[in-house]
Every structure is written in C-alpha cells, then in structure tokens.
Design a protein around this motif. Structure first.
Motif, PDB file in Angstrom:
ATOM      1  N   PRO A 256      35.754  50.537  40.831  1.00  0.00           N
ATOM      2  CA  PRO A 256      35.709  49.220  40.177  1.00  0.00           C
ATOM      3  C   PRO A 256      34.394  48.465  40.350  1.00  0.00           C
ATOM      4  CG  PRO A 256      37.818  49.522  41.261  1.00  0.00           C
ATOM      5  CD  PRO A 256      36.944  50.662  41.702  1.00  0.00           C
ATOM      6  N   VAL A 257      33.577  48.835  41.338  1.00  0.00           N
ATOM      7  CA  VAL A 257      32.312  48.121  41.540  1.00  0.00           C
ATOM      8  C   VAL A 257      31.104  49.016  41.265  1.00  0.00           C
ATOM      9  CG1 VAL A 257      33.276  46.469  43.159  1.00  0.00           C
ATOM     10  CG2 VAL A 257      32.348  48.613  44.037  1.00  0.00           C
ATOM     11  N   VAL A 258      31.338  50.174  40.641  1.00  0.00           N
ATOM     12  CA  VAL A 258      30.253  51.091  40.314  1.00  0.00           C
ATOM     13  C   VAL A 258      29.772  50.812  38.898  1.00  0.00           C
ATOM     14  CG1 VAL A 258      29.699  53.497  39.808  1.00  0.00           C
ATOM     15  CG2 VAL A 258      30.865  52.912  41.927  1.00  0.00           C
ATOM     16  N   SER A 259      28.487  50.568  38.762  1.00  0.00           N
ATOM     17  CA  SER A 259      27.903  50.293  37.450  1.00  0.00           C
ATOM     18  C   SER A 259      27.028  51.466  37.044  1.00  0.00           C
ATOM     19  CB  SER A 259      27.067  49.011  37.490  1.00  0.00           C
ATOM     20  OG  SER A 259      26.577  48.681  36.220  1.00  0.00           O
ATOM     21  N   SER A 260      27.633  52.445  36.390  1.00  0.00           N
ATOM     22  CA  SER A 260      26.908  53.626  35.924  1.00  0.00           C
ATOM     23  C   SER A 260      27.624  54.196  34.716  1.00  0.00           C
ATOM     24  CB  SER A 260      26.827  54.705  37.013  1.00  0.00           C
ATOM     25  OG  SER A 260      25.868  54.369  37.985  1.00  0.00           O
ATOM     26  N   PRO A 261      26.886  54.898  33.858  1.00  0.00           N
ATOM     27  CA  PRO A 261      27.536  55.517  32.700  1.00  0.00           C
ATOM     28  C   PRO A 261      28.575  56.547  33.129  1.00  0.00           C
ATOM     29  CG  PRO A 261      25.137  55.523  32.457  1.00  0.00           C
ATOM     30  CD  PRO A 261      25.429  55.121  33.868  1.00  0.00           C
ATOM     31  N   LYS A 262      29.617  56.665  32.349  1.00  0.00           N
ATOM     32  CA  LYS A 262      30.631  57.679  32.607  1.00  0.00           C
ATOM     33  C   LYS A 262      30.339  58.907  31.758  1.00  0.00           C
ATOM     34  CE  LYS A 262      34.427  54.515  33.761  1.00  0.00           C
ATOM     35  NZ  LYS A 262      35.779  54.056  33.401  1.00  0.00           N
ATOM     36  N   PRO A 263      30.757  60.109  32.229  1.00  0.00           N
ATOM     37  CA  PRO A 263      31.459  60.311  33.493  1.00  0.00           C
ATOM     38  C   PRO A 263      30.572  60.750  34.637  1.00  0.00           C
ATOM     39  CG  PRO A 263      31.689  62.255  32.139  1.00  0.00           C
ATOM     40  CD  PRO A 263      30.842  61.298  31.348  1.00  0.00           C
ATOM     41  N   LEU A 264      29.486  61.524  34.356  1.00  0.00           N
ATOM     42  CA  LEU A 264      28.799  62.206  35.449  1.00  0.00           C
ATOM     43  C   LEU A 264      28.111  61.237  36.399  1.00  0.00           C
ATOM     44  CD1 LEU A 264      27.322  65.370  33.696  1.00  0.00           C
ATOM     45  CD2 LEU A 264      29.209  65.240  35.316  1.00  0.00           C
ATOM     46  N   ALA A 265      27.307  60.292  35.878  1.00  0.00           N
ATOM     47  CA  ALA A 265      26.588  59.374  36.769  1.00  0.00           C
ATOM     48  C   ALA A 265      27.559  58.510  37.547  1.00  0.00           C
ATOM     49  CB  ALA A 265      25.620  58.513  35.969  1.00  0.00           C
ATOM     50  N   SER A 266      28.639  58.096  36.894  1.00  0.00           N
ATOM     51  CA  SER A 266      29.646  57.304  37.592  1.00  0.00           C
ATOM     52  C   SER A 266      30.286  58.105  38.714  1.00  0.00           C
ATOM     53  CB  SER A 266      30.704  56.834  36.591  1.00  0.00           C
ATOM     54  OG  SER A 266      31.699  56.073  37.231  1.00  0.00           O
ATOM     55  N   ASP A 267      30.508  59.390  38.486  1.00  0.00           N
ATOM     56  CA  ASP A 267      31.064  60.239  39.545  1.00  0.00           C
ATOM     57  C   ASP A 267      30.091  60.371  40.714  1.00  0.00           C
ATOM     58  OD1 ASP A 267      33.405  60.660  38.179  1.00  0.00           O
ATOM     59  OD2 ASP A 267      32.817  62.607  37.371  1.00  0.00           O
ATOM     60  N   VAL A 268      28.802  60.466  40.422  1.00  0.00           N
ATOM     61  CA  VAL A 268      27.814  60.566  41.489  1.00  0.00           C
ATOM     62  C   VAL A 268      27.860  59.330  42.367  1.00  0.00           C
ATOM     63  CG1 VAL A 268      25.334  60.566  41.973  1.00  0.00           C
ATOM     64  CG2 VAL A 268      26.274  62.158  40.303  1.00  0.00           C
TER      65      VAL A 268
END
Length: 547
Positions: free
Chosen positions: A273-285
């Motif tokens: 909920p507090v991760v600001s990254s494109p989904k899916p791969l960068a958000s998973d990182v």
C-alpha cells in the motif's frame, strides 16, 4: 564565463527549449566567444533569442559577450532581459569578470538589483522555508494538512504521467478523501504512511514520499540479508550478518511467513500500500526486495523459512539500525568485470550515480576490446546520470552520436486555461549524445536488463535498442524514469515528483511498461538454489544473435 559556456553547450545538446535554428545559432555563439570574437558572439546569441530560444541563460551570455566587445548599451539590454527569461544567478552577475567593464556605469546597480529581485521572488514562491519545520513525534494538524496540500499541488501541476495512471485517477477527489486520514493520524510516522499511500496510487517509481531522518530506525531498519521474488516465491539470496548465519539462515531458503502471516498476505497488507512503482515487476521489486522486512530496529521480525530439503525453521531476526545496516550490507562496486567461457566479458554497471562506472570501464577497455563478446549487465542499476552510461555505449558502438530517449514535459500556461485552451507540452523528439572517446568495440554485445534497471539505466537501454547493436536479454525494465522535482514536507521529510515523460523517438511508451527484452530470461528457483545465473547464461548464449 567559460565554465558556464560548457554548461550551456550541454543544455543545448539535451534540450528542446530552442528551435533547431536557434540551437545552431547559440552553438555558433559559443564557438565565437571561445575564439575571442565577442561582437560576433553577442550577435549570434541575440539572433538565437530572436529565432525562438526563450532562455535567460542565452540572454546573460549575450550580455557577457557584448560587454567584452565594448558595447555597454547592448550588454545592459541583455542583462535586463535575462531575468524575464528565467536567469536568476545574481551572485554570478556580481563576480563574473566578463562584466567588469560595466561596474562603473550607473546602470550597473540597477541591472544587478533586477536580477536579485527576480531571484528573491522565485525563492519565496518555489523554495520558501515555510514547509521546512522541525521534526516532532506528532505534528500539529495544520502542519499535516499543509504538507498534504503541498504534495497535492506539486503533483497536480508537475506530474508528467497522469494519463498513464490506471483507472483514471481523480487527484482532487483523492486529496479530499485523504484529509480526514491526515487529521486523524496519531503520529508523524502514521501521517507519512498516509502520504506514501497517496502517491502510491500514481504507480510511478519517480514519485515518492520519504520519511524524516528521525524516523529511519523506527521504520526503515532491516535485517542483514537480502531477499528476492523468484517464480512467485520469496527467497533469501544473501546473508550478510554473521549473527543471522549463526541462527541457521542460508541463501536459497524460502520465506513462507512473516510474523506468523503468509508472506504474500503480509506484503499486500503492510508493504504494497505504500509502494510507489509501476506494476507488476518494479512494484514486486520494491515490495519483496527493498521494503519487505523493513520496520522498527527495536522489534525483531519473525520469519518462517523452508529449506530445499523440506525442513522448516522459525527464526526471530533482528533488524539493524540504518547506519549499521549500511556497514553490514555491502554496496556493489559501480563497475565489475569477470570472464565467462569462450572469452566473453561480463561487464557489470551497477550505478550511474557518479562517473566511476564509465571511468573504470574505459580504463579496462583495452582488455575488454579483446573479448569474443560482451554482456553489458545493468540489472542492478537504478540510474543516475545518463551520460555515464552513454560513455560506455559509445565505446561499444563506435558511433559519433547516440540517439537517446525522447522526452516531453507539461507546458502549463495560466492564461491559456483562462481562455479555455488545453494544456500543451514541450520537449525534444530526438535528442542525441555526442561520443567523444575514439573507441570502437566491433564484437557482439548483449544488454542484460531486469526490473531493477531503472531511470538513467533505462535510458541507456532505449539508446542501445535504437542502435540495433545486439539483443536485449532478461526481463522488462522498471518502467520508471524522468526528471524528478524534489521538495520539502513538514517535520523533516521530503518528496519528489517526476516532471518529464521519456519515450522512444517514434512515440512508443516505456514508462510504466519497461523496455522489453528481445530474449526473455528470468531467474528460476532451480538456478537460484544451484547458484546459477540463468539470465546471464541466456545473455551469453544470445551473443550470436548480435553478429
């Protein structure tokens, strides 16, 4: 002024603020200045301004050249124009020896005061200290609301990628909906988590809210190990803290629970909920690698781990204070070189945060030039200065110029809005980078990328792709690049918002999507547990495709 002229040349090489004719005139103005033809230099800078270069720096350089040519009237005209076009460096005006001939003229203090007023006005409007309030465990409600309001305004007027946000986000509605949460926050940490959850809705890795340093050990402490998501499962990849090794933690173990909760449930509830990254791969990182085990240094995290042999272990793992973790967990060297079978050079560039990666690559170039092939590995490179990567790419291509990622930025003109006209954009559809080093490796090259390849490293991937120099191997890149704008928030925190949209010169998007590999190759559980780098092997095998 010579050092400033170098900066101007770099600006003109990477900016579309001037039309092509104006750009050419300004470049000729630089050359005339450097040859001592000051009157000609002033005329060329003036012509560049007339041709559409709305740049205060050019007006200032025209003033300098005119002053050196003995034309005080022209020098003062250009000095008067410079702040209207955005030149604000009053200190440079006062100390620049190019303008020494003007100091005894009664117009001099008026000209300096004009730049000083423009600079002071700009500082109050855009760099006011109002939001730089001291840390407190619980900020006043008014401070919290002011911080949210600043975040809302900076994003609303500067964010370059609203059209890429999933679900047609209504930013104003989100602001109003967040006000009660901000007012109800029981601590500064809780307040900043609310702000982070707001920017997470943008799904952009260059829009972030950073906690005040005073909260680092209460929220950002981590164990001395690293994790990675592989084939949908979370594994320990390195154990750096000897105390954790003594507890039985080993690379290759799978984390199945955190604090008694299934790992994916925990990640979805606490981290994502507090991760600001494109989904899916960068958000998973960001979710499973950078932030998964973050928390309070005073509170250990309980891990349940499974071994490859089916064994299960429950371990209470201490989190290290941030400064201690920086000592225990090593920072990768910017440049690395090792050799794969068949005389293939494996070149690792882990950051463009300084010139070291390119400097050390060029130092080792005579050795690299003898390789049968080169794998250029930027999987762990989160970016920095794009020119660092371009220096390496120049040596691997022999090109005189590289075509790099196009870019655009929002062009908000208040009067156009009042007239009912839409917002425009400005940018450069086909920027280039000039190669200075007379080096040329003509063997096959493969570029190895992944979801940790971000920002300036993605710009390198675009330039490599445009060269058609060889295959791109690995996984899609982070899909997160663009020039960020940084600003302060109450209580000692800060934030940034991306102001520039990067894309391929033909209009293809990669922000939010990533640069796509020609040869897909992802890590595998079997490879991880066997100590094998499957993606690297795929890149070496793909070198023949670049012949």
């Amino acid at each position: 002024m010579p050092r400033s002229l170098v900066l101007l040349a770099a600006l003109l090489a990477s900016s579309a603020a001037a039309q092509p004719l104006a750009d050419s005139l300004a470049q000729r103005g630089i050359e005339a200045y450097e040859s001592g033809a000051y009157a000609e230099s002033a005329r060329l800078f003036a012509d560049a301004l007339d041709a559409g270069a709305r740049d205060g720096t050019l007006a200032y350089y025209a003033a300098c050249a005119a002053a050196l040519a003995g034309d005080a009237d022209a020098a003062f005209r250009f000095l008067a124009l410079a702040p209207d076009l955005g030149f604000l460096d009053a200190d440079l005006v006062r100390r620049d020896s190019d303008l020494a001939s003007l100091h005894d003229d009664p117009r001099w203090p008026v000209a300096v005061a004009r730049v000083e007023r423009a600079s002071a006005t700009s500082r109050l409007l855009w760099a006011s200290p109002t939001f730089r309030t001291p840390y407190a465990d619980t900020l006043a409600v008014d401070e919290r609301v002011a911080g949210l309001s600043r975040l809302w305004a900076e994003v609303k007027f500067n964010f370059a990628n609203f059209d890429l946000v999933p679900g047609r986000l209504d930013w104003d509605s989100l602001y109003v909906a967040t006000l009660p949460r901000v007012r109800a926050a029981g601590s500064t940490l809780e307040y900043y988590r609310v702000l982070q959850s707001v920017v997470a809705r943008l799904h952009d890795g260059h829009v972030n809210v950073w906690l005040p340093p005073a909260l680092a050990d209460r929220a950002s402490a981590q164990p001395g190990l690293t994790t990675r998501l592989v084939e949908g499962r979370v594994f320990i990849t390195d154990v750096w803290d000897p105390a954790l090794a003594a507890l039985g933690l080993r690379p290759g173990q799978e984390i199945v629970e955190i604090d008694g909760e299934p790992v994916h449930d925990y990640a979805a509830r606490v981290v994502r909920p507090v991760v600001s990254s494109p989904k899916p791969l960068a958000s998973d990182v960001w979710t499973y690698e950078y932030s998964l085990l973050s928390g309070d240094a005073a509170t250990p995290v309980a891990l349940t781990v499974d071994g490859a042999d089916g064994s299960r272990q429950r371990v209470s793992v201490p989190r290290l204070p941030v400064e201690q973790a920086r000592v225990v967990v090593p920072t990768p060297e910017p440049f690395g070189l090792d050799w794969l079978p068949g005389r293939v050079a494996h070149v690792r560039l882990t950051t463009f945060g300084g010139p070291e990666a390119a400097d050390r690559f060029l130092e080792r170039f005579p050795e690299i030039a003898e390789a049968a092939g080169v794998v250029l590995d930027v999987r762990e490179n989160g970016g920095g200065d794009g020119a660092v990567g371009y220096r390496v790419l120049c040596a691997l291509t022999g090109a005189e110029r590289l075509v790099t990622a196009a870019w655009r930025t929002r062009l908000y003109r208040p009067v156009y809005r009042a007239w009912g006209r839409g917002e425009a954009s400005d940018g450069d559809p086909a920027p280039t980078y000039g190669c200075d080093d007379a080096l040329d490796y003509d063997g096959p090259v493969a570029l190895l990328v992944g979801p940790r390849t971000g920002s300036a490293a993605e710009d390198l991937a675009v330039a490599f792709d445009l060269l058609d120099r060889g295959p791109i191997v690995g996984e899609p890149t982070a899909g997160s690049t663009g020039q960020p704008l940084l600003f302060a928030l109450p209580g000692g925190g800060s934030a940034r918002v991306t102001t520039r949209r990067d894309l391929y010169p033909d209009g293809r998007e990669f922000v939010g999507l990533g640069v796509q590999p020609d040869v897909p190759a992802a890590p595998t559980v079997a490879g991880l547990r066997a100590g094998r780098d499957d993606a690297l092997q795929a890149a070496a095998a793909a070198l023949s495709l670049g012949d």
